[in-house]
Design a protein around this motif. Structure first.
Motif, PDB file in Angstrom:
ATOM      1  N   LEU A 275       0.827  -1.201   0.000  1.00  0.00           N
ATOM      2  CA  LEU A 275       0.000   0.000   0.000  1.00  0.00           C
ATOM      3  C   LEU A 275       0.867   1.258   0.000  1.00  0.00           C
ATOM      4  O   LEU A 275       0.552   2.240  -0.692  1.00  0.00           O
ATOM      5  CB  LEU A 275      -0.934  -0.021   1.209  1.00  0.00           C
ATOM      6  CG  LEU A 275      -1.968   1.099   1.323  1.00  0.00           C
ATOM      7  CD1 LEU A 275      -2.842   1.179   0.081  1.00  0.00           C
ATOM      8  CD2 LEU A 275      -2.843   0.890   2.563  1.00  0.00           C
ATOM      9  N   ILE A 276       1.950   1.250   0.752  1.00  0.00           N
ATOM     10  CA  ILE A 276       2.874   2.392   0.751  1.00  0.00           C
ATOM     11  C   ILE A 276       3.396   2.652  -0.656  1.00  0.00           C
ATOM     12  O   ILE A 276       3.468   3.804  -1.114  1.00  0.00           O
ATOM     13  CB  ILE A 276       4.035   2.153   1.739  1.00  0.00           C
ATOM     14  CG1 ILE A 276       3.554   2.368   3.181  1.00  0.00           C
ATOM     15  CG2 ILE A 276       5.211   3.099   1.447  1.00  0.00           C
ATOM     16  CD1 ILE A 276       4.587   2.044   4.229  1.00  0.00           C
ATOM     17  N   LYS A 277       3.767   1.601  -1.364  1.00  0.00           N
ATOM     18  CA  LYS A 277       4.282   1.760  -2.738  1.00  0.00           C
ATOM     19  C   LYS A 277       3.215   2.371  -3.649  1.00  0.00           C
ATOM     20  O   LYS A 277       3.513   3.233  -4.483  1.00  0.00           O
ATOM     21  CB  LYS A 277       4.739   0.410  -3.279  1.00  0.00           C
ATOM     22  CG  LYS A 277       5.969  -0.150  -2.575  1.00  0.00           C
ATOM     23  CD  LYS A 277       6.317  -1.545  -3.079  1.00  0.00           C
ATOM     24  CE  LYS A 277       7.510  -2.123  -2.306  1.00  0.00           C
ATOM     25  NZ  LYS A 277       7.803  -3.524  -2.717  1.00  0.00           N
TER      26      LYS A 277
ATOM     27  N   PRO B 221       2.916  11.926   3.032  1.00  0.00           N
ATOM     28  CA  PRO B 221       2.445  12.446   4.326  1.00  0.00           C
ATOM     29  C   PRO B 221       3.020  11.672   5.518  1.00  0.00           C
ATOM     30  O   PRO B 221       3.391  10.506   5.404  1.00  0.00           O
ATOM     31  CB  PRO B 221       0.929  12.271   4.252  1.00  0.00           C
ATOM     32  CG  PRO B 221       0.726  11.172   3.264  1.00  0.00           C
ATOM     33  CD  PRO B 221       1.836  11.285   2.269  1.00  0.00           C
ATOM     34  N   GLU B 222       3.052  12.344   6.654  1.00  0.00           N
ATOM     35  CA  GLU B 222       3.548  11.705   7.876  1.00  0.00           C
ATOM     36  C   GLU B 222       2.519  10.770   8.485  1.00  0.00           C
ATOM     37  O   GLU B 222       2.866   9.870   9.252  1.00  0.00           O
ATOM     38  CB  GLU B 222       3.929  12.780   8.903  1.00  0.00           C
ATOM     39  CG  GLU B 222       5.133  13.616   8.491  1.00  0.00           C
ATOM     40  CD  GLU B 222       5.536  14.609   9.559  1.00  0.00           C
ATOM     41  OE1 GLU B 222       4.933  14.575  10.663  1.00  0.00           O
ATOM     42  OE2 GLU B 222       6.439  15.412   9.305  1.00  0.00           O
TER      43      GLU B 222
ATOM     44  N   PRO C 144       3.325   4.648   8.306  1.00  0.00           N
ATOM     45  CA  PRO C 144       2.711   5.814   8.966  1.00  0.00           C
ATOM     46  C   PRO C 144       1.191   5.684   9.105  1.00  0.00           C
ATOM     47  O   PRO C 144       0.490   6.683   9.136  1.00  0.00           O
ATOM     48  CB  PRO C 144       3.072   6.935   7.996  1.00  0.00           C
ATOM     49  CG  PRO C 144       2.951   6.276   6.639  1.00  0.00           C
ATOM     50  CD  PRO C 144       3.394   4.848   6.833  1.00  0.00           C
ATOM     51  N   PHE C 145       0.673   4.472   9.162  1.00  0.00           N
ATOM     52  CA  PHE C 145      -0.771   4.267   9.157  1.00  0.00           C
ATOM     53  C   PHE C 145      -1.359   4.373  10.565  1.00  0.00           C
ATOM     54  O   PHE C 145      -0.792   3.843  11.524  1.00  0.00           O
ATOM     55  CB  PHE C 145      -1.105   2.891   8.573  1.00  0.00           C
ATOM     56  CG  PHE C 145      -0.675   2.731   7.140  1.00  0.00           C
ATOM     57  CD1 PHE C 145      -1.439   3.262   6.115  1.00  0.00           C
ATOM     58  CD2 PHE C 145       0.491   2.056   6.812  1.00  0.00           C
ATOM     59  CE1 PHE C 145      -1.045   3.127   4.787  1.00  0.00           C
ATOM     60  CE2 PHE C 145       0.896   1.911   5.502  1.00  0.00           C
ATOM     61  CZ  PHE C 145       0.129   2.449   4.483  1.00  0.00           C
ATOM     62  N   ILE C 146      -2.494   5.047  10.661  1.00  0.00           N
ATOM     63  CA  ILE C 146      -3.234   5.076  11.923  1.00  0.00           C
ATOM     64  C   ILE C 146      -4.718   4.878  11.604  1.00  0.00           C
ATOM     65  O   ILE C 146      -5.189   5.218  10.512  1.00  0.00           O
ATOM     66  CB  ILE C 146      -3.032   6.382  12.721  1.00  0.00           C
ATOM     67  CG1 ILE C 146      -3.597   7.593  11.965  1.00  0.00           C
ATOM     68  CG2 ILE C 146      -1.579   6.609  13.057  1.00  0.00           C
ATOM     69  CD1 ILE C 146      -3.650   8.832  12.833  1.00  0.00           C
ATOM     70  N   ARG C 147      -5.439   4.318  12.544  1.00  0.00           N
ATOM     71  CA  ARG C 147      -6.862   4.062  12.336  1.00  0.00           C
ATOM     72  C   ARG C 147      -7.646   5.370  12.330  1.00  0.00           C
ATOM     73  O   ARG C 147      -7.430   6.231  13.179  1.00  0.00           O
ATOM     74  CB  ARG C 147      -7.391   3.148  13.438  1.00  0.00           C
ATOM     75  CG  ARG C 147      -6.718   1.786  13.487  1.00  0.00           C
ATOM     76  CD  ARG C 147      -7.172   1.020  14.715  1.00  0.00           C
ATOM     77  NE  ARG C 147      -6.343  -0.150  14.943  1.00  0.00           N
ATOM     78  CZ  ARG C 147      -6.578  -1.357  14.455  1.00  0.00           C
ATOM     79  NH1 ARG C 147      -7.661  -1.545  13.721  1.00  0.00           N
ATOM     80  NH2 ARG C 147      -5.762  -2.362  14.710  1.00  0.00           N
TER      81      ARG C 147
END
Length: 298
Positions: A217-219, A233-234, A256-259
């Motif tokens: 997903l980051i890619k 983004p951070e 850098p994933f958050i719910r």
């Protein structure tokens, strides 16, 4: 008054029985999960209105709902969002050739919703007319009051703007479903766009694979930010009922994933014990989606 919120995604229909207290607390009495056969809803279109009506009405009986107002929330993957900048401050029309040319669907099968965010920016949501008509025809047969038919992210953008003191240059929300993921970008200038990518939770649900999903997903997101010529983004907000289908997810997601639920602070009460026999999997993410949108529509 009780309302019925219906969330449909990837051949699953979730129906919640909800009422709102005088203190603005959403009370979820029960939540039911129904698998929907492809003979009732195909890849995206309702193919058997009568069967979908019967499924819904049978569920209302289980939930002890009588003639409830209905709110339908449809999968993000059914919708495409684009932004247009107009410097001449004129109102734009859904019938303009420029607008129709941005639709991924045939002109005669396109429904368009235009929202003006500021003097120059219009965000446009495209969806297949035949898709919406299938749900409208079902609602007519159910014959209950209707709150509306909507989708996830426009409401989540509103929640983001309300709960985040400073909007970053680029905000990203990813909606994870079973078979796809939709990436939404939202700039400080209120430009909003969506990109559907062809993988979701189903391929990565095993414990040893979830990190591979987020790495991939980051890619995908980096390709989008590079195309936009904007910094990565951070923080990237993650939502979607697919989150509930990973066999394992740590409380803290990989950087850098958050719910998104950390932003969406809806006051609610829910007795899980009453719904445990009506659900097949975890429910935290789908419950957050239902609560967030219901709170905006009531």
């Amino acid at each position: 008054e009780y309302v019925a919120t219906l969330l449909y995604c990837d051949h699953f229909l979730f129906i919640a029985k909800i009422w709102k207290s005088k203190e603005n607390i959403l009370n979820v009495e029960k939540l039911i999960e129904l698998p929907v056969p492809a003979s009732v809803i195909g890849d995206d279109l309702v193919t058997n209105v009568d069967e979908l009506m019967e499924l819904s009405l049978d569920s209302f009986e289980v939930l002890d709902l009588k003639n409830p107002p209905i709110l339908i929330v449809l999968s993000s993957s059914f919708f495409t969002i684009r932004s247009i900048k107009e410097n001449n401050k004129k109102e734009i029309s859904e019938h303009e050739e420029l607008i129709l040319s941005k639709s991924p669907y045939l002109p005669q099968d396109t429904l368009i919703d235009i929202e003006k965010f500021n003097e120059n920016t219009h965000n446009i949501i495209f969806v297949r007319k035949s898709l919406i008509n299938g749900w409208v025809n079902t609602l007519k047969k159910i014959n209950c009051p209707v709150i509306g038919i909507t989708t996830l992210v426009p409401h989540q953008i509103e929640i983001l703007r309300e709960n985040k003191k400073l909007i970053s240059e680029l905000e990203i929300i990813t909606d994870i479903e079973l078979n796809s993921t939709t990436i939404f970008t939202f700039s400080r200038g209120y430009e909003l766009s969506s990109q559907k990518i062809p993988y979701g939770a189903s391929l990565y649900r095993k414990k040893e694979l979830y990190e591979s999903y987020f790495s991939r997903l980051i890619k995908s997101i980096r390709l989008i930010t590079n195309d936009l010529k904007m910094n990565f983004p951070e923080r990237i907000y993650v939502t979607g009922f697919g989150l509930d289908y990973f066999d394992y997810l740590p409380e803290k997601l990989p950087y850098p994933f958050i719910r998104f639920s950390e932003l969406n602070k809806v006051k609610y009460k829910f007795n899980r014990d009453q719904s445990v026999d009506l659900l097949n999997k975890n429910l935290d993410s789908k419950l957050n989606i239902i609560l967030g949108i219901t709170s905006k529509c009531l």
